[in-house]
Write a protein that holds these residues in place. Structure first.
Motif, mmCIF file in Angstrom:
data_model
loop_
_atom_site.group_PDB
_atom_site.id
_atom_site.type_symbol
_atom_site.label_atom_id
_atom_site.label_comp_id
_atom_site.label_asym_id
_atom_site.label_seq_id
_atom_site.Cartn_x
_atom_site.Cartn_y
_atom_site.Cartn_z
ATOM 1 N N ASN A 29 0.823 -1.216 0.000
ATOM 2 C CA ASN A 29 0.000 0.000 0.000
ATOM 3 C C ASN A 29 0.853 1.259 0.000
ATOM 4 O O ASN A 29 0.463 2.287 -0.570
ATOM 5 C CB ASN A 29 -0.943 0.007 1.215
ATOM 6 C CG ASN A 29 -2.130 -0.910 1.042
ATOM 7 O OD1 ASN A 29 -2.570 -1.174 -0.083
ATOM 8 N ND2 ASN A 29 -2.676 -1.416 2.136
ATOM 9 N N ARG A 30 2.017 1.206 0.621
ATOM 10 C CA ARG A 30 2.882 2.396 0.687
ATOM 11 C C ARG A 30 3.680 2.607 -0.597
ATOM 12 O O ARG A 30 3.858 3.732 -1.049
ATOM 13 C CB ARG A 30 3.826 2.295 1.881
ATOM 14 C CG ARG A 30 3.163 2.587 3.210
ATOM 15 C CD ARG A 30 4.162 2.713 4.351
ATOM 16 N NE ARG A 30 4.675 1.411 4.787
ATOM 17 C CZ ARG A 30 5.931 1.027 4.679
ATOM 18 N NH1 ARG A 30 6.838 1.833 4.120
ATOM 19 N NH2 ARG A 30 6.323 -0.159 5.105
ATOM 20 N N THR A 111 -7.971 -1.718 0.907
ATOM 21 C CA THR A 111 -7.211 -0.625 0.286
ATOM 22 C C THR A 111 -6.373 -1.157 -0.861
ATOM 23 O O THR A 111 -6.342 -0.577 -1.960
ATOM 24 C CB THR A 111 -6.315 0.061 1.329
ATOM 25 O OG1 THR A 111 -7.118 0.601 2.381
ATOM 26 C CG2 THR A 111 -5.507 1.181 0.691
ATOM 27 N N ARG A 115 -6.694 -0.385 -5.087
ATOM 28 C CA ARG A 115 -5.592 0.278 -5.797
ATOM 29 C C ARG A 115 -4.990 -0.587 -6.905
ATOM 30 O O ARG A 115 -3.985 -0.218 -7.502
ATOM 31 C CB ARG A 115 -4.511 0.674 -4.798
ATOM 32 C CG ARG A 115 -4.968 1.782 -3.839
ATOM 33 C CD ARG A 115 -3.917 2.130 -2.818
ATOM 34 N NE ARG A 115 -4.377 3.217 -1.948
ATOM 35 C CZ ARG A 115 -3.707 3.656 -0.895
ATOM 36 N NH1 ARG A 115 -2.536 3.116 -0.587
ATOM 37 N NH2 ARG A 115 -4.199 4.630 -0.146
ATOM 38 N N ASN A 168 -15.938 3.490 -1.236
ATOM 39 C CA ASN A 168 -14.515 3.253 -1.506
ATOM 40 C C ASN A 168 -13.626 4.376 -0.990
ATOM 41 O O ASN A 168 -12.464 4.151 -0.638
ATOM 42 C CB ASN A 168 -14.286 3.065 -3.007
ATOM 43 C CG ASN A 168 -14.912 1.784 -3.531
ATOM 44 O OD1 ASN A 168 -15.293 0.896 -2.771
ATOM 45 N ND2 ASN A 168 -15.037 1.682 -4.842
ATOM 46 N N SER A 169 -14.166 5.593 -0.940
ATOM 47 C CA SER A 169 -13.364 6.725 -0.468
ATOM 48 C C SER A 169 -13.006 6.590 1.005
ATOM 49 O O SER A 169 -12.063 7.244 1.480
ATOM 50 C CB SER A 169 -14.110 8.046 -0.697
ATOM 51 O OG SER A 169 -15.195 8.192 0.220
ATOM 52 N N VAL A 171 -11.472 4.340 2.532
ATOM 53 C CA VAL A 171 -10.117 3.836 2.766
ATOM 54 C C VAL A 171 -9.091 4.962 2.789
ATOM 55 O O VAL A 171 -7.993 4.795 3.341
ATOM 56 C CB VAL A 171 -9.703 2.783 1.711
ATOM 57 C CG1 VAL A 171 -10.696 1.633 1.665
ATOM 58 C CG2 VAL A 171 -9.523 3.406 0.328
ATOM 59 N N GLU A 172 -9.414 6.099 2.189
ATOM 60 C CA GLU A 172 -8.451 7.200 2.098
ATOM 61 C C GLU A 172 -8.447 8.091 3.329
ATOM 62 O O GLU A 172 -7.488 8.838 3.543
ATOM 63 C CB GLU A 172 -8.748 8.052 0.854
ATOM 64 C CG GLU A 172 -8.736 7.275 -0.457
ATOM 65 C CD GLU A 172 -7.390 6.636 -0.752
ATOM 66 O OE1 GLU A 172 -6.370 7.129 -0.224
ATOM 67 O OE2 GLU A 172 -7.362 5.634 -1.495
ATOM 68 N N TRP A 173 -9.507 8.034 4.128
ATOM 69 C CA TRP A 173 -9.560 8.977 5.246
ATOM 70 C C TRP A 173 -9.958 8.378 6.590
ATOM 71 O O TRP A 173 -9.693 8.972 7.645
ATOM 72 C CB TRP A 173 -10.523 10.126 4.931
ATOM 73 C CG TRP A 173 -11.941 9.704 4.617
ATOM 74 C CD1 TRP A 173 -12.468 9.459 3.382
ATOM 75 C CD2 TRP A 173 -13.006 9.475 5.546
ATOM 76 N NE1 TRP A 173 -13.788 9.083 3.483
ATOM 77 C CE2 TRP A 173 -14.141 9.092 4.808
ATOM 78 C CE3 TRP A 173 -13.107 9.563 6.940
ATOM 79 C CZ2 TRP A 173 -15.357 8.794 5.399
ATOM 80 C CZ3 TRP A 173 -14.325 9.257 7.544
ATOM 81 C CH2 TRP A 173 -15.435 8.889 6.766
ATOM 82 N N TYR A 174 -10.568 7.211 6.589
ATOM 83 C CA TYR A 174 -11.055 6.670 7.860
ATOM 84 C C TYR A 174 -9.898 6.159 8.718
ATOM 85 O O TYR A 174 -9.005 5.455 8.223
ATOM 86 C CB TYR A 174 -12.049 5.537 7.628
ATOM 87 C CG TYR A 174 -12.639 4.997 8.917
ATOM 88 C CD1 TYR A 174 -13.565 5.742 9.639
ATOM 89 C CD2 TYR A 174 -12.237 3.768 9.429
ATOM 90 C CE1 TYR A 174 -14.094 5.271 10.825
ATOM 91 C CE2 TYR A 174 -12.763 3.288 10.622
ATOM 92 C CZ TYR A 174 -13.692 4.040 11.312
ATOM 93 O OH TYR A 174 -14.204 3.575 12.497
ATOM 94 N N LYS A 175 -9.932 6.492 10.010
ATOM 95 C CA LYS A 175 -8.905 6.064 10.958
ATOM 96 C C LYS A 175 -9.551 5.174 12.021
ATOM 97 O O LYS A 175 -10.284 5.672 12.895
ATOM 98 C CB LYS A 175 -8.243 7.271 11.636
ATOM 99 C CG LYS A 175 -7.615 8.268 10.674
ATOM 100 C CD LYS A 175 -6.488 7.647 9.871
ATOM 101 C CE LYS A 175 -5.838 8.665 8.949
ATOM 102 N NZ LYS A 175 -4.834 8.037 8.050
#
Length: 201
Positions: A29-30, A111, A115, A168-169, A171-175
């Motif tokens: 992912n990184r 995630t 991607r 799907n969004s 995964v970009e912001w949820y903590k």
């Protein structure tokens, strides 16, 4: 964690296949799957490249294990009784809620799934499984529309794209572990998707 990981042999002391997989998914992912070499994986694991092969035959096998974990969770939703009986609207709401639950529970794995670029056969197979899942949800949206539960003036394909774009969004912001619980997150998405932002009159 993936059931396949629990049935395979242990490798070098200090790691089992599950822990190797977790770190590999984080690295994928990184850096991106294509840009991640076995050398990079070994560096992040703190072991030699040869030691990784005690756990998995190849980088592709790690990818397949990770994608099976993400997709298996999503596909299992549609096999639940709540997704197969009752009104189309109730089934759709259940599927949306459970999709968010799986996404949060398996966040790094989903995630990675979202991607994918489709550059390998493993990726293409995973993307095809994801499309099959999406098509089944689209059929539920159409059924809810036909039964009169959803508005008729928006194409079901548009609804599907917008709904999954919202999910799907996440995964970009949820903590995970923050003030917004997975349950409240699902409630908020359901409210937005099914009832909109207007104050109820």
């Amino acid at each position: 964690m993936p059931s396949t990981a629990t049935t395979t042999k242990r490798g070098r002391p200090g790691y089992d296949q599950q822990s190797v997989l977790l770190i590999a998914v984080d690295v994928f992912n990184r850096h991106g799957y294509d840009a991640t070499s076995m050398g990079i994986l070994a560096e992040n694991l703190g072991i030699s490249k040869s030691a990784i092969y005690h756990h998995v035959p190849s980088k592709g096998d790690l990818l397949k294990l990770a994608l099976d974990h993400a997709l298996g969770g999503l596909e299992a939703i549609l096999d639940r009784p709540e997704a197969q009986t009752g009104s189309a609207e109730a089934r759709l709401e259940f599927v949306v809620r459970q999709t968010i639950s799986v996404l949060v529970e398996r966040l790094p794995f989903v995630t990675l799934l979202l991607r994918l670029r489709g550059n390998t056969e493993i990726e293409r197979n995973a993307l095809e499984r994801r499309r099959t899942f999406d098509h089944k949800v689209a059929a539920l949206i159409s059924a809810a529309r036909d039964e009169g539960s959803l508005r008729q003036d928006i194409d079901p394909r548009t609804v599907t794209r917008l709904l999954f774009g919202t999910i799907n969004s996440i995964v970009e912001w949820y903590k995970p572990g923050g003030s917004l619980s997975p349950e409240k997150l699902a409630d908020d998405v359901i409210t937005m998707a099914f009832h909109g932002l207007h104050v109820p009159q």
